[in-house]
Design an enzyme around this catalytic site. Structure first.
Site, PDB file in Angstrom:
ATOM      1  N   GLU A 273       0.825  -1.132   0.068  1.00  0.00           N
ATOM      2  CA  GLU A 273      -0.149   0.057   0.077  1.00  0.00           C
ATOM      3  C   GLU A 273       0.805   1.237   0.039  1.00  0.00           C
ATOM      4  O   GLU A 273       0.225   2.340   0.473  1.00  0.00           O
ATOM      5  CB  GLU A 273      -0.914  -0.062   0.994  1.00  0.00           C
ATOM      6  CG  GLU A 273      -0.299   0.223   2.483  1.00  0.00           C
ATOM      7  CD  GLU A 273       0.152  -1.186   3.207  1.00  0.00           C
ATOM      8  OE1 GLU A 273       0.248  -2.082   2.432  1.00  0.00           O
ATOM      9  OE2 GLU A 273       0.250  -0.985   4.570  1.00  0.00           O
ATOM     10  N   ASN A 274       2.123   1.218  -0.537  1.00  0.00           N
ATOM     11  CA  ASN A 274       2.871   2.592  -0.433  1.00  0.00           C
ATOM     12  C   ASN A 274       2.109   3.571  -0.918  1.00  0.00           C
ATOM     13  O   ASN A 274       1.306   3.662  -1.826  1.00  0.00           O
ATOM     14  CB  ASN A 274       3.929   2.338  -1.447  1.00  0.00           C
ATOM     15  CG  ASN A 274       4.616   1.270  -1.739  1.00  0.00           C
ATOM     16  OD1 ASN A 274       5.188   0.763  -0.525  1.00  0.00           O
ATOM     17  ND2 ASN A 274       4.521   0.348  -2.581  1.00  0.00           N
TER      18      ASN A 274
ATOM     19  N   GLU B 148      -5.329  -2.480  -0.557  1.00  0.00           N
ATOM     20  CA  GLU B 148      -4.509  -1.698  -0.660  1.00  0.00           C
ATOM     21  C   GLU B 148      -4.904  -0.351  -0.784  1.00  0.00           C
ATOM     22  O   GLU B 148      -4.381   0.718   0.027  1.00  0.00           O
ATOM     23  CB  GLU B 148      -3.540  -2.020  -1.891  1.00  0.00           C
ATOM     24  CG  GLU B 148      -2.920  -3.397  -1.829  1.00  0.00           C
ATOM     25  CD  GLU B 148      -2.447  -3.910  -0.523  1.00  0.00           C
ATOM     26  OE1 GLU B 148      -1.877  -3.058   0.185  1.00  0.00           O
ATOM     27  OE2 GLU B 148      -2.528  -5.250  -0.500  1.00  0.00           O
TER      28      GLU B 148
HETATM   29  N1  B3K Z   1       1.169  -4.301   3.890  1.00  0.00           N
HETATM   30  C1  B3K Z   1       1.700  -5.089   3.162  1.00  0.00           C
HETATM   31  C2  B3K Z   1       2.351  -6.382   3.605  1.00  0.00           C
HETATM   32  C3  B3K Z   1       3.804  -6.415   3.906  1.00  0.00           C
HETATM   33  C4  B3K Z   1       4.434  -7.622   4.148  1.00  0.00           C
HETATM   34  C5  B3K Z   1       5.774  -7.344   4.636  1.00  0.00           C
HETATM   35  N2  B3K Z   1       6.532  -8.599   4.740  1.00  0.00           N
HETATM   36  C6  B3K Z   1       0.514  -5.747   2.431  1.00  0.00           C
HETATM   37  C7  B3K Z   1      -0.876  -5.495   2.945  1.00  0.00           C
HETATM   38  O1  B3K Z   1      -1.427  -6.062   3.711  1.00  0.00           O
HETATM   39  O2  B3K Z   1      -1.681  -4.710   2.456  1.00  0.00           O
HETATM   40 ZN    ZN Z   2      -2.927  -5.010   4.667  1.00  0.00          ZN
END
Ligand code: B3K
Ligand code: ZN
Length: 854
Positions: free
Chosen positions: A261-262, A295
């Site tokens: 989700e950057n 995301e």
């Molecule tokens: N936040 C990321 C997952 C990152 C995992 C790092 N090992 C995807 C998500 O949950 O939306």
């Molecule tokens: Zn997530």
């Protein structure tokens, strides 16, 4: 900083040790000069001391970085470096940190930090990947404003936020929203976009782009539509609007998980975003819609409000999974979504919670945080939100969420902050509810009943078994949604919410004219294991009459389990009454076809193994496999005409549409096809394979042919047709293992690992083969240990390349203590062999130790 000076292989981080960082980061300016083997990263970071934080040495994380130069306020310095980062004296006033480092994205096979995938640069920073890009306080509570310049001849150069300059040779991006480093992203490549616009409810036009490699342009439409639906839904349901001028999504072939989700630049595993009717199945479409939504929803639950530290991961993940499930339920069928979520919860989270990897939704320590992106944090975390909403009611939930967004926007928060908004909104004391976050393990809820003089009584007894590090548990608050049915199937007590808060608690229902039939835990109102003496006549009654679709399905599932367990343990014949009940449900045209397809599907091998284990029986994987096969043979024989009629009656005419109704009909016809192939020698499947114009129908036909061992021609034709499509070929790899006979599964997986198109560096391909092997219970647990040994060999080979995926896949061994002494011994040896590998990653080391010791 806590971990200053720690070696990478020896660091356990504890929640109780949290201390705030001693500096505020006012701004971050980064310049990337991209080159595959020698990318230069220049950073200019403005720090201001925060007098309220405890005194500490200045420490910046940094791993696998070559430091070229560093300066403070323009004066070059020589920091002291360790494998984990650097430290140096800093002035006691605001100062400018400047550094230049060199990194080699082309050699980064771990897919964490900046890496390359098919000639394209991309990043993955969550949880702790940013420290592989430059020196930085890489912790989620350090939020700052980033400006990024990318120098490269590649045509598309992307980062977070809004574009400031985009000219040949370089681009500049500025993100006005303070964010932690884990949300940083950069992409550079020769990419094509599907572009669109979304107008927010306040009237701002947002530019939307879905970036893909040349050739994939035809697989973007559905993802773009799903994005727009998500943006609209979050405005309508949670009042959340998008906050930048542009939203970019990029599809990447080599990616460790589904997506990331950057801020303003979501990066997706191509399998989680690319879809066309010809190449993606209904299940793929539904998953893509959910992940795009997930995301996107993180923009508020995760990005605008983030986590103070990684122990709080469920704060963003549990809530965002809950939100994406609500979205899917709204877009599709709410009962079907709930049933499939519970199937998944039991398969993955209950398994975790009942074995050596059990941990609280908010863990208290870790060595490698990537090992805690688990079903417990995500899916049980989402269940906790669902329970909270049930307990306070929909209106209070909405008010609490508004308060959460108002109060905490721009902050890095904790579970305490989250619960406080509910307490402040409702006046309710949530200290007992909070135990759900700290106690691991799945509560057992035993129910007994009494009937006397028109009063019906239910007594609940709760107990949570010990889990690693937690021998004793306190009672939790368990919301139990209950309805009572009269003997004619009408509802004499509509759904009511019982709050079970004590170890033992009794509820009475007076004034009834006949003994009712209870429907307990409707909608699966709490993630517990409900235990109650109940006979099959009552289950059949609920399957026929319950007004709650979840419990209706649950009754059918209990009948199926009972019939299969009797076959496994007593050598009983398939239960004719069960099959008769299935016939009634599957031909009931008032019911959703997707619901009927779910009722027709049998409980998984793993589910049966756990059920046997829970009743003190050592599961025999081969016996479980054979019982399911025999049951399917009987279902096919006794329901042949019904299935043939369903198959014909529910075919979906016309061009493929991935909507819920069409997908539901296909799930029913293809469920029928699977069984019918046992009767017609695969004739229908062969015809469907030949005429299929979409992947759902093609894969269903191929699977049916594989299940009766008649797929040789179809497999060859499939491989020729799809040789150039990576995502479709993943299916080809996966299905051959998934449908192999138990004695062949390991051999098929091994053969496929030698196929020229097998690529261990690509997580999707690796998982296609070895995830399928781990998921093939009878094949993986073959008595001679061939499955264990092959997986161990493969994980040992993968660990050098990709620790994160290796560690995740070690979970295949987690239920080892269920099995007989010989199998346990073989698994212990396989795990010990992995543990002994020289230079084993911290990720894998932690997983193997927990599985062996827990
Ligand atoms: N936040 C990321 C997952 C990152 C995992 C790092 N090992 C995807 C998500 O949950 O939306
Ligand atoms: Zn997530």
């Amino acid at each position: 900083m806590k971990d200053a000076g720690a070696t990478p292989t020896d660091r356990t981080v504890h929640l109780k040790d949290y201390t705030p960082f001693g500096w505020k980061v006012d701004s971050v300016d980064l310049t990337f000069v991209l080159a595959p083997h020698a990318t230069r990263v220049k950073s200019r970071i403005r720090f201001t001391p925060t007098p309220e934080a405890p005194a500490q040495d200045f420490f910046l994380h940094g791993e696998d970085l070559s430091l070229i130069s560093a300066a403070i306020d323009g004066t070059p310095i020589l920091p002291e470096q360790t494998g984990a980062g650097l430290t140096c004296p800093v002035p006691d006033r605001p100062f400018l940190w400047e550094a230049e480092v060199e990194i080699a994205p082309a050699r980064n096979t771990a897919l964490e930090g900046l890496y390359m995938s098919n000639g394209m640069y991309c990043t993955q920073c969550e949880a702790e990947g940013f420290r592989k890009i430059t020196f930085y306080p890489d912790r989620p509570d350090v939020m700052s404003i980033f400006t990024v310049r990318i120098d490269s001849d590649l045509p598309v150069l992307l980062s977070n936020g809004n574009p400031r300059a985009q000219v040949p040779g370089h681009a500049i991006w500025h993100d006005p929203w303070p964010k932690p480093a884990y949300l940083f992203a950069l992409v550079a490549g020769d990419l094509r976009a599907l572009s669109d616009t979304f107008t927010t409810r306040s009237g701002r036009d947002i530019e939307l782009n879905l970036w893909v490699r040349p050739g994939d342009e035809g697989k973007c439409d559905f993802g773009m539509e799903a994005l727009k639906r998500s943006m609209d839904w979050d405005e309508r349901i949670y009042g959340r609007e998008y906050d930048l001028d542009i939203f970019n999504i990029v599809a990447v072939d080599d990616f460790n998980m589904g997506a990331m989700e950057n801020k303003g630049l979501n990066i997706f595993n191509s399998a989680a975003v690319l879809a066309s009717p010809e190449t993606a199945t209904d299940a793929n479409f539904e998953r893509i819609e959910a992940i795009i939504a997930h995301e996107y929803f993180h923009n508020w639950t995760g990005n605008r409000i983030t986590c103070r530290d990684w122990f709080q991961l469920c704060l963003k993940e549990g809530l965002t999974v809950f939100r994406d499930a609500q979205f899917t339920a709204d877009m599709r069928s709410e009962p079907v979504k709930r049933i499939t979520d519970v199937i998944d919860l039991r398969a993955r989270q209950f398994r975790e919670d009942n074995g050596p990897l059990a941990h609280p939704v908010r863990p208290e320590s870790f060595q490698e945080i990537n090992n805690f992106y688990t079903a417990t944090v995500y899916e049980k975390g989402a269940e906790l939100i669902g329970m909270l909403k049930r307990l306070v009611g929909d209106v209070a939930y909405a008010r609490a969420l508004d308060l959460y967004f108002d109060r905490h926007d721009g902050q890095a928060c904790t579970i305490e902050d989250w619960l406080k908004v509910f307490e402040d909104t409702t006046g309710r004391d949530l200290s007992q509810f909070k135990r759900w976050y700290s106690q691991a393990g799945t509560p057992r809820l035993d129910v007994t009943e009494e009937w006397e003089n028109g009063t019906y009584a239910l007594t609940f007894h709760q107990h949570t078994p010990p889990t690693p590090g937690q021998p004793d548990k306190l009672p939790q608050v368990i919301p139990v949604t209950l309805g009572l049915l009269g003997p004619d199937g009408t509802e004499v007590q509509p759904s009511v919410l019982l709050e079970v808060t004590e170890a033992e608690q009794r509820f009475t229902f007076p004034g009834l004219s006949a003994r009712p039939i209870p429907s307990i835990l409707r909608g699966f109102s709490a993630p517990v294991i409900l235990r109650r003496e109940v006979d099959n006549a009552e289950r059949a009654f609920l399957l026929a009459h319950d007004s709650d679709p979840f419990n209706r399905w649950e009754a059918g599932r209990a009948l199926a389990k009972d019939a299969l367990i009797r076959m496994i343990t007593d050598g009983a014949a398939p239960d004719g009454a069960f099959i008769a009940a299935l016939r009634n449900v599957s031909t009931d045209e008032t019911l959703d076809p997707a619901f009927r397809a779910l009722v027709l599907a049998l409980p998984s091998e793993d589910d049966l193994a756990q059920t046997l284990h829970d009743t003190g029986i050592i599961p025999d994987p081969q016996a479980i496999w054979s019982a399911r096969e025999a049951m399917r043979d009987s279902m096919a024989a006794e329901m042949e005409q019904v299935l043939a009629d369903l198959y014909d009656a529910h075919q979906v005419p016309g061009a493929f549409r991935p909507d819920a109704d069409a997908a539901a009909a296909r799930s029913l016809t293809n469920g029928a096809l699977m069984l019918l192939s046992r009767r017609d020698d695969g004739a229908r499947a062969r015809a469907q394979f030949a005429s299929a114009d979409n992947m759902t129908q093609q894969i269903a036909a191929l699977s049916a042919l594989l299940s009766v061992d008649k797929a040789d021609d179809a497999l060859a034709r499939f491989a020729t047709q799809w040789a150039d499509d990576r995502l479709v070929m993943d299916k080809w790899f996966m299905l051959q293992v998934a449908f192999a006979a138990p004695q062949n599964a390991a051999r098929v997986a091994e053969r496929l690992a030698g196929h020229p198109a097998f690529d261990r560096r690509n997580p999707n391909r690796f998982r296609a083969v070895f995830g399928a092997l781990a998921g093939h219970a009878a094949g993986f647990h073959r008595a001679d240990g061939a499955g264990y040994n092959l997986l161990a060999d493969q994980l040992i080979a993968l660990d050098d390349l990709n620790p994160q995926t290796t560690a995740r896949m070690c979970a295949a061994f987690q239920s080892w203590r269920r099995y007989d002494a010989d199998r346990q011994q073989m698994i212990r040896e396989a795990l010990s062999r992995i543990a002994a590998k020289p230079g084993l990653s911290r990720d894998t080391d932690e997983m193997v130790s927990r599985i062996l010791e827990g």
